[in-house]
Structure formats: C-alpha cells, structure tokens
Design a protein around this motif. Structure first.
Motif, PDB file in Angstrom:
ATOM      1  N   UNK A   8     -16.036   4.976   3.185  1.00 58.64           N
ATOM      2  CA  UNK A   8     -16.838   3.597   2.859  1.00 58.64           C
ATOM      3  C   UNK A   8     -16.023   2.438   2.042  1.00 58.64           C
ATOM      4  N   UNK A   9     -15.069   2.621   1.820  1.00 60.15           N
ATOM      5  CA  UNK A   9     -14.265   1.419   0.456  1.00 60.15           C
ATOM      6  C   UNK A   9     -13.370   1.237   1.223  1.00 60.15           C
ATOM      7  N   UNK A  10     -12.945  -0.071   2.476  1.00 60.25           N
ATOM      8  CA  UNK A  10     -11.927  -0.218   2.707  1.00 60.25           C
ATOM      9  C   UNK A  10     -10.359  -0.370   1.818  1.00 60.25           C
ATOM     10  N   UNK A  11     -11.207  -0.977   0.674  1.00 60.49           N
ATOM     11  CA  UNK A  11      -9.861  -1.279   0.045  1.00 60.49           C
ATOM     12  C   UNK A  11      -8.755   0.530  -0.408  1.00 60.49           C
ATOM     13  N   UNK A  12      -9.505   1.812  -0.539  1.00 59.25           N
ATOM     14  CA  UNK A  12      -9.251   2.971  -0.521  1.00 59.25           C
ATOM     15  C   UNK A  12      -8.582   3.290   0.928  1.00 59.25           C
ATOM     16  N   UNK A  13      -7.962   2.523   2.212  1.00 63.87           N
ATOM     17  CA  UNK A  13      -7.903   2.978   2.824  1.00 63.87           C
ATOM     18  C   UNK A  13      -6.614   1.537   2.755  1.00 63.87           C
ATOM     19  N   UNK A  14      -5.952   0.994   1.881  1.00 63.26           N
ATOM     20  CA  UNK A  14      -5.154  -0.376   2.078  1.00 63.26           C
ATOM     21  C   UNK A  14      -3.981   0.097   1.777  1.00 63.26           C
ATOM     22  N   UNK A  15      -3.161  -0.454   2.936  1.00 63.74           N
ATOM     23  CA  UNK A  15      -1.750  -0.442   2.312  1.00 63.74           C
ATOM     24  C   UNK A  15      -1.318  -1.569   2.269  1.00 63.74           C
ATOM     25  N   UNK A  16      -0.044  -1.790   2.095  1.00 60.44           N
ATOM     26  CA  UNK A  16       0.259  -3.571   1.660  1.00 60.44           C
ATOM     27  C   UNK A  16       1.822  -3.427   1.683  1.00 60.44           C
ATOM     28  N   UNK A  29       3.666   4.412  -2.487  1.00 60.96           N
ATOM     29  CA  UNK A  29       4.131   3.650  -1.458  1.00 60.96           C
ATOM     30  C   UNK A  29       3.295   2.521  -1.224  1.00 60.96           C
ATOM     31  N   UNK A  30       2.978   1.396  -1.480  1.00 59.03           N
ATOM     32  CA  UNK A  30       2.535   0.796  -1.587  1.00 59.03           C
ATOM     33  C   UNK A  30       2.531  -0.144  -0.415  1.00 59.03           C
ATOM     34  N   UNK A  31       3.419   0.422   1.218  1.00 58.16           N
ATOM     35  CA  UNK A  31       3.822   0.540   2.286  1.00 58.16           C
ATOM     36  C   UNK A  31       2.996   1.338   2.633  1.00 58.16           C
ATOM     37  N   UNK A  32       2.701   2.153   2.684  1.00 57.99           N
ATOM     38  CA  UNK A  32       2.136   3.309   3.906  1.00 57.99           C
ATOM     39  C   UNK A  32       1.117   3.996   2.946  1.00 57.99           C
ATOM     40  N   UNK A  33       0.955   3.866   1.899  1.00 57.29           N
ATOM     41  CA  UNK A  33      -0.087   4.551   1.295  1.00 57.29           C
ATOM     42  C   UNK A  33      -0.445   6.335   1.919  1.00 57.29           C
ATOM     43  N   UNK A  34      -1.273   6.549   1.173  1.00 58.32           N
ATOM     44  CA  UNK A  34      -2.385   6.268   0.403  1.00 58.32           C
ATOM     45  C   UNK A  34      -1.866   6.219  -0.401  1.00 58.32           C
ATOM     46  N   UNK A  35      -3.029   5.117  -1.153  1.00 57.27           N
ATOM     47  CA  UNK A  35      -3.056   5.051  -2.503  1.00 57.27           C
ATOM     48  C   UNK A  35      -3.950   5.517  -3.443  1.00 57.27           C
ATOM     49  N   UNK A  36      -4.265   6.887  -3.121  1.00 56.23           N
ATOM     50  CA  UNK A  36      -4.947   7.567  -4.561  1.00 56.23           C
ATOM     51  C   UNK A  36      -4.903   9.205  -3.749  1.00 56.23           C
ATOM     52  N   UNK A  37      -4.697   9.867  -5.092  1.00 54.24           N
ATOM     53  CA  UNK A  37      -4.605  11.078  -4.431  1.00 54.24           C
ATOM     54  C   UNK A  37      -5.807  12.026  -5.393  1.00 54.24           C
TER      55      UNK A  37
END
Length: 278
Positions: free
Chosen positions: A94-102, A151-159
């Motif tokens: 539902x939330x794109x930001x939770x599927x986002x990497x940088x 790892x901000x470049x690859x994600x995921x940024x949630x565990x």
C-alpha cells in the motif's frame, strides 16, 4: 485535516485575502491549500529535503544504526502468524515509501520504488527457555536487531520479527530506517496493521480507501514548490527575524572526538528569538 487547515477553510474570501497579504509582507506564502499531484511517470524521484539530510548522514557514516526506528509490541492472546505476516505485506504494498531504496547517480541521490517487495516475518521460538534466560534472550535479540544497519541503496528498509514466549505470548518487533518512517507515520502503520490483521483473521474482505498520493509525490512537489519566490520568501523571513541576534553562548565544542562517534551528548536550551505563542 489539521486544525489550522480547518480554521483557514472557515475564513471568508475577504479575510483569507487579508491574511495572505499580511503573511506575504512578512515573507510567508500559504501553501497548505495547494493540491499535491500524483507523479505522471513512474521512475527515479528526487528525495525530500528531510530524506536528503538522512541520506547524507548515512553516506557520512555508513553502517550506522543511530537512525533506526525500532518498535516492540507485546501481544497477549491467540495469534495468527500467517495473517500477521500477510497484513504486514499488505501495508508494504500500500505504501510506496516502504518499498523505496536510495541510490546516487553522479553524486545526486534519487529514490527508487520497487514494484513489489515481500517482508519475511522472522519467528524466533524462546518457549524452552526459563524465565530469566528468556528475558535475557529477548533483550539480546531485540537489541541486536535494532542495531543492525540498513542498506539504503538496496533495501528493504523495514524488517520484522516475532518472538514466541508462550503459545499465547509474543513480542512483535518492527524496525524501519528513519528515512522512510517517523513517529507520526508509525501510528498510521500500526493502525492499518490492526485493520488488515482483524480483516484477515476474521476472513473478511474489507479494504482501505486508496491513497490519494504517495510520499514520493510529496517529495517531488516539495522540490518544485520550494524555489523561486517561495524560497526567497522563506529565506527573507528568517533573515529579518535573525538579524542582530546575539551569538548563542554554547559551551566549548573543540574537545577531541573519539574515533567513532558515540552520540553520548548533552542538551543545551537557548531562546534565540521571542515570538508569539502558537
């Protein structure tokens, strides 16, 4: 809708125009009623200013965990683990930001939204441990998982993890990087998690309304809005307010730092400017 937005909407056109005029004279532009559009293209998007600060800090000190946002909830009663994991992934979808990497392209960061991403709920069974051993294991496990870098470049940024203490006693652990979450949005996450879990556990098919915008839409809008006249107005306001402000009497800051920053600091409060009560 915030209280300020409600009060603003209740003003007559004449009072609204007068307010805008007075604020403009002070270098403030009203942007609360601007409609944030959806992105017309799906692809790399600039970061919001808040995200860029966190990205820079991560580049400055990689493999750190100071901006991890760990949350642990104790769950009492019967628990459907499959429904919990499914509910968590519904929120990620539902939330794109939770599927986002940088990632950085020629030194400039951009955010990339993955089309899909699955989060595994790591279940750790501690039922065979005695009371003191179990408490120690819980503290060690949560502390270790909270300190694991992202790892901000690859994600995921949630565990996520689930510690099973007894058949009807669990600790649900969730950790996100601050670049995709904060305290306010965490309350939304858990509210929606409860909705999806109750729906799945009761075999219902209710759905939440579609989101009008995603965070990347806001980030792009913010970058496009805060420039030109809007940016000059904000800068002019603070230049005028801070003109003639005395230097802040901070304590000496020339002490030698340790090889690795510990963030064990102190707090100093200082009123720079008197202002109206909000």
């Amino acid at each position: 809708m915030s209280d300020f937005t409600q009060r603003l909407a209740a003003l007559s056109p004449e009072k609204r125009k007068l307010l805008e005029l007075r604020l403009k004279r002070r270098g403030i532009l009203l942007a609360v009623d601007q409609q944030i559009p959806r992105r017309s293209e799906v692809g790399p998007t600039p970061l919001s200013f808040a995200q860029e600060r966190l990205w820079f800090l991560d580049q400055f000190e990689p493999d750190g965990s100071v901006y991890n946002v760990p949350i642990a909830l104790r769950l009492d009663g019967s628990l459907d683990v499959t429904a919990l994991e499914s509910s968590l992934n519904q929120i990620v979808a539902r939330h794109e930001v939770l599927r986002t990497s940088f990632r950085a392209v020629e030194g400039e960061p951009e955010q990339i939204v993955a089309a899909a991403q699955m989060i595994d709920l790591c279940v750790i069974d501690l039922q065979e441990l005695s009371g003191p051993e179990q408490q120690a294991a819980v503290a060690e496990t949560l502390g270790r998982k909270a300190r694991e870098p992202f790892d901000l470049a690859h994600g995921p940024l949630l565990r996520a993890a689930l510690l099973r203490l007894q058949p009807t006693e669990h600790i649900f652990f969730l950790c996100l990087h601050h670049i995709v979450s904060d305290e306010w949005s965490s309350s939304i996450l858990f509210r929606e998690l409860a909705f999806y879990y109750n729906t799945a556990a009761s075999n219902k098919h209710a759905q939440l309304d579609d989101l009008p915008i995603q965070y990347a839409d806001y980030a792009l809008w913010q970058r496009q809005w805060l420039q030109g006249e809007a940016l000059e107005g904000e800068l002019s306001y603070w230049k005028e307010k801070l003109a003639g402000a005395p230097p802040s009497p901070l304590p000496p800051i020339d002490h030698a730092r340790p090889p690795r920053q510990t963030y064990h600091g102190e707090r100093v409060s200082r009123l720079l400017l008197p202002g109206p009560r909000l």
